[in-house]
Scaffold this motif. Structure first.
Motif, short mmCIF file in Angstrom:
data_model
loop_
_atom_site.label_atom_id
_atom_site.label_comp_id
_atom_site.label_asym_id
_atom_site.label_seq_id
_atom_site.Cartn_x
_atom_site.Cartn_y
_atom_site.Cartn_z
N ARG A 86 0.72 -1.06 0.00
CA ARG A 86 -0.06 -0.05 0.18
C ARG A 86 0.83 1.28 0.18
O ARG A 86 1.89 1.14 0.16
CB ARG A 86 -0.91 -0.04 1.18
N VAL A 87 0.27 2.35 -0.28
CA VAL A 87 0.94 3.75 -0.26
C VAL A 87 -0.25 4.73 0.22
O VAL A 87 -1.36 4.57 -0.04
CB VAL A 87 1.41 3.96 -1.70
N ILE A 88 0.59 5.73 0.70
CA ILE A 88 -0.30 6.86 1.32
C ILE A 88 -0.97 7.53 0.08
O ILE A 88 -2.13 8.11 0.37
CB ILE A 88 0.60 7.66 2.25
N PHE A 89 -0.38 7.96 -0.74
CA PHE A 89 -1.02 8.75 -1.91
C PHE A 89 -0.73 8.13 -3.33
O PHE A 89 0.22 7.81 -3.51
CB PHE A 89 -0.34 10.27 -2.02
N ASP A 112 -7.23 -0.18 -4.10
CA ASP A 112 -8.52 0.21 -3.51
C ASP A 112 -8.45 0.85 -2.02
O ASP A 112 -8.76 2.01 -1.94
CB ASP A 112 -9.74 -0.79 -3.36
N ALA A 113 -7.60 0.31 -1.39
CA ALA A 113 -7.27 0.49 -0.03
C ALA A 113 -6.51 2.04 -0.05
O ALA A 113 -6.79 2.97 0.66
CB ALA A 113 -6.66 -0.13 0.70
N SER A 114 -5.50 2.10 -1.00
CA SER A 114 -4.60 3.16 -0.97
C SER A 114 -5.29 4.48 -1.42
O SER A 114 -5.20 5.50 -0.98
CB SER A 114 -3.42 2.81 -1.90
N GLN A 115 -5.98 4.17 -2.42
CA GLN A 115 -7.07 5.17 -3.07
C GLN A 115 -7.88 5.88 -2.00
O GLN A 115 -7.87 7.19 -1.79
CB GLN A 115 -7.89 4.57 -4.29
N SER A 116 -8.66 5.01 -1.15
CA SER A 116 -9.51 5.47 -0.09
C SER A 116 -8.64 6.07 1.03
O SER A 116 -9.10 7.25 1.45
CB SER A 116 -10.00 4.35 0.42
N PHE A 117 -7.31 5.58 1.33
CA PHE A 117 -6.71 6.29 2.42
C PHE A 117 -6.38 7.59 2.22
O PHE A 117 -6.31 8.63 2.72
CB PHE A 117 -5.58 5.19 2.88
N GLY A 118 -5.77 7.65 0.99
CA GLY A 118 -5.36 9.08 0.51
C GLY A 118 -6.28 10.13 0.40
O GLY A 118 -6.29 11.27 0.87
N VAL A 121 -10.40 9.96 12.16
CA VAL A 121 -10.71 10.86 10.49
C VAL A 121 -10.12 9.89 9.47
O VAL A 121 -10.54 9.94 8.55
CB VAL A 121 -10.02 11.92 10.71
N ILE A 122 -9.13 8.81 9.69
CA ILE A 122 -8.38 8.12 8.77
C ILE A 122 -8.09 7.00 9.02
O ILE A 122 -7.59 6.52 10.20
CB ILE A 122 -7.14 8.96 8.25
N ALA A 123 -8.43 5.77 8.30
CA ALA A 123 -8.28 4.42 8.73
C ALA A 123 -8.39 3.53 7.44
O ALA A 123 -8.74 3.96 6.50
CB ALA A 123 -9.26 4.00 9.62
N PHE A 124 -7.77 2.03 7.60
CA PHE A 124 -8.04 1.36 6.59
C PHE A 124 -9.02 0.49 7.05
O PHE A 124 -9.43 -0.75 6.45
CB PHE A 124 -6.83 0.57 6.28
N GLY A 125 -9.96 0.57 8.07
CA GLY A 125 -10.68 -0.22 8.70
C GLY A 125 -11.88 -0.73 7.68
O GLY A 125 -11.99 -2.00 7.97
N ARG A 126 -12.26 -0.22 6.87
CA ARG A 126 -13.37 -0.49 6.15
C ARG A 126 -12.78 -1.82 5.25
O ARG A 126 -13.36 -3.02 5.14
CB ARG A 126 -13.68 0.33 5.03
N PHE A 127 -11.54 -1.72 4.62
CA PHE A 127 -11.01 -2.46 3.92
C PHE A 127 -10.44 -3.75 4.58
O PHE A 127 -10.68 -4.95 4.35
CB PHE A 127 -9.83 -1.96 2.98
N ALA A 128 -10.10 -3.60 5.98
CA ALA A 128 -9.80 -4.55 6.75
C ALA A 128 -11.00 -5.48 7.09
O ALA A 128 -10.99 -6.75 7.18
CB ALA A 128 -9.31 -4.29 8.26
N GLY A 129 -12.11 -4.91 7.41
CA GLY A 129 -13.31 -5.82 7.51
C GLY A 129 -13.91 -6.45 6.09
O GLY A 129 -14.32 -7.56 6.39
N THR A 131 -9.03 15.52 5.54
CA THR A 131 -9.12 15.61 6.99
C THR A 131 -7.75 16.30 7.38
O THR A 131 -7.77 16.64 8.48
CB THR A 131 -9.52 14.46 7.54
N VAL A 132 -6.74 15.68 6.85
CA VAL A 132 -5.39 15.91 7.63
C VAL A 132 -4.36 16.91 7.02
O VAL A 132 -3.77 17.67 7.58
CB VAL A 132 -4.65 14.63 7.98
#
Length: 402
Positions: free
Chosen positions: A16-19, A351-357, A125-133, A363-364
């Protein structure tokens, strides 16, 4: 400000990547920011994709103001005096990362942890939680199919994207299994999203315990459904449970005898009760065959006593011998099979990287630049100027080794 996107150094590597490249381009054009990307052959997005968007690739990021990664940075790769963003896995006093935090303080590093970037009201405000689930629920169902032989479902990483996985569910025929899902946050709701797409009927906890069904069903438990005050004369109080978790006991026992698959998606406090005990697992009434422990706190300090280790994407399931309480090969008649991958979003890295970025940009980023200031950065600063941050003084004994 110069932001450096670092290469992931932890083993096994995270892709994964932040942006994404497009996100780097957007923040460069909108703010006084320049992004630099450390080349990485294992990243889910190729180095060339960044170059195509005009983002500079650079091995040496030592002149960057802020360095951003995903997982813990290996100690020998830390640059003294820098500001880092990553998931440090230290705020619950995880023993395996004690040395990491000690070195961060020693090297005068400012550590900002994504996990504790919060609103004033306390919500993350920021998490990978949805994708972990999402991945945890999918892989839990996969493991149940392998355990029983009733159906076949590939591991999530074989589908590459969430869209492809959802398409595969159209051909999935499930037996009349009962799935208990714990939690109501990002992780659990991500898991519920998958179960819904699989066509599994959601039922109330009461009906789950008392009714029989001719189809696959699941129920989703809130805290009040699995814990109660030790003092039986006291009513359940959510705020009190969050403040005094050690004053509560597990009332999860009724689900042990009627559930086939458990998906654990809670945030667990070290002082909260475990769902069940090792002795419960030995009982003939313990019906659960597979546990997908997305929470993945490692026993003995854990909500699931059979989570003896974190599994890997390459080998996502281990067997837990119900009598010896030891790790063995999965999918045997005497095993409780455990899916305990601790970097599940890495099975859907793009998918997860896109959402996280997107979450970070929304928010940050302006908090980091000082354009706005709600105290978010300060609240998430675990270490600063050779000391623990003001909100993390409780880690003093952890850092000192006591």
């Amino acid at each position: 400000m110069k932001i450096g996107i670092i290469r992931e150094g932890k083993t096994p590597p995270d892709s994964r990547v932040i942006f994404t490249p497009d996100q780097c381009k957007i923040i460069q054009e909108k703010y006084n920011i320049q992004c630099f990307v450390q080349p990485s052959p294992g990243r889910c997005i190729a180095d060339s994709a960044y170059e195509e968007k005009g983002i500079v690739l650079r091995e040496d990021l030592s002149d960057c103001d802020v360095l951003m990664g995903i997982k813990e940075v290996p100690i020998d790769q830390l640059i003294e005096g820098k500001t880092y963003f990553f998931f440090s896995h230290t705020i619950k006093e995880q023993p395996y990362n004690r040395t990491l935090l000690q070195e961060i303080i020693k090297k005068n590093i400012r550590l900002i942890d994504y996990e504790v970037l919060t609103r004033k009201t306390g919500g993350r405000v920021i998490a990978f939680g949805r994708f972990a689930g999402i991945v945890g629920a999918h892989n839990g169902v996969m493991a149940y199919g392998r355990k029983t032989g009733y159906f076949h479902l590939d591991q999530m990483n074989r589908y590459t994207t969430l869209k492809n996985a959802f398409k595969a569910y159209n051909d999935l025929e499930l037996p009349n299994i009962k799935i208990v899902l714990t939690g109501t946050g990002r992780v659990a709701n991500g898991a519920a999203e998958v179960l819904d797409h699989m066509g599994i009927l959601k039922v109330s906890p009461k009906d789950f315990l008392n009714q029989s069904y001719n189809q696959a069903v699941y129920t989703q438990l809130a805290c009040k459904d699995y814990v109660a005050p030790i003092d039986m004369d006291k009513p359940y109080d959510q705020k009190d449970f969050y403040t005094n978790p050690s004053s509560y006991r597990s009332i999860f026992a009724p689900y042990l005898s009627v559930s086939d698959l458990m998906i654990n998606g809670i945030y667990w406090d070290n002082d909260a009760p475990a769902f069940f005990s090792q002795k419960d697992i030995e009982s003939s009434d313990f019906n659960i065959q597979v546990i997908a422990d997305v929470t993945c706190d490692i026993a003995p300090v854990s909500s699931i006593p059979s989570t003896l280790k974190a599994a890997t994407i390459a080998d996502p399931v281990f067997g837990y011998d119900r009598q010896t309480h030891s790790i063995t090969e999965p999918y045997q008649s005497n095993t409780l099979d455990m899916m305990t991958v601790d970097n599940l979003p890495n099975e859907l890295p793009i998918d997860a990287s896109q959402s996280f970025g997107e979450q970070f940009m929304e928010t940050v980023i302006e908090e980091l630049l000082g354009i706005s200031d709600t105290g978010m950065i300060e609240r998430a600063t675990i270490a600063l100027n050779g000391h623990l941050g003001s909100h993390f003084k409780y880690l003093e004994n952890y850092v000192s080794g006591e």
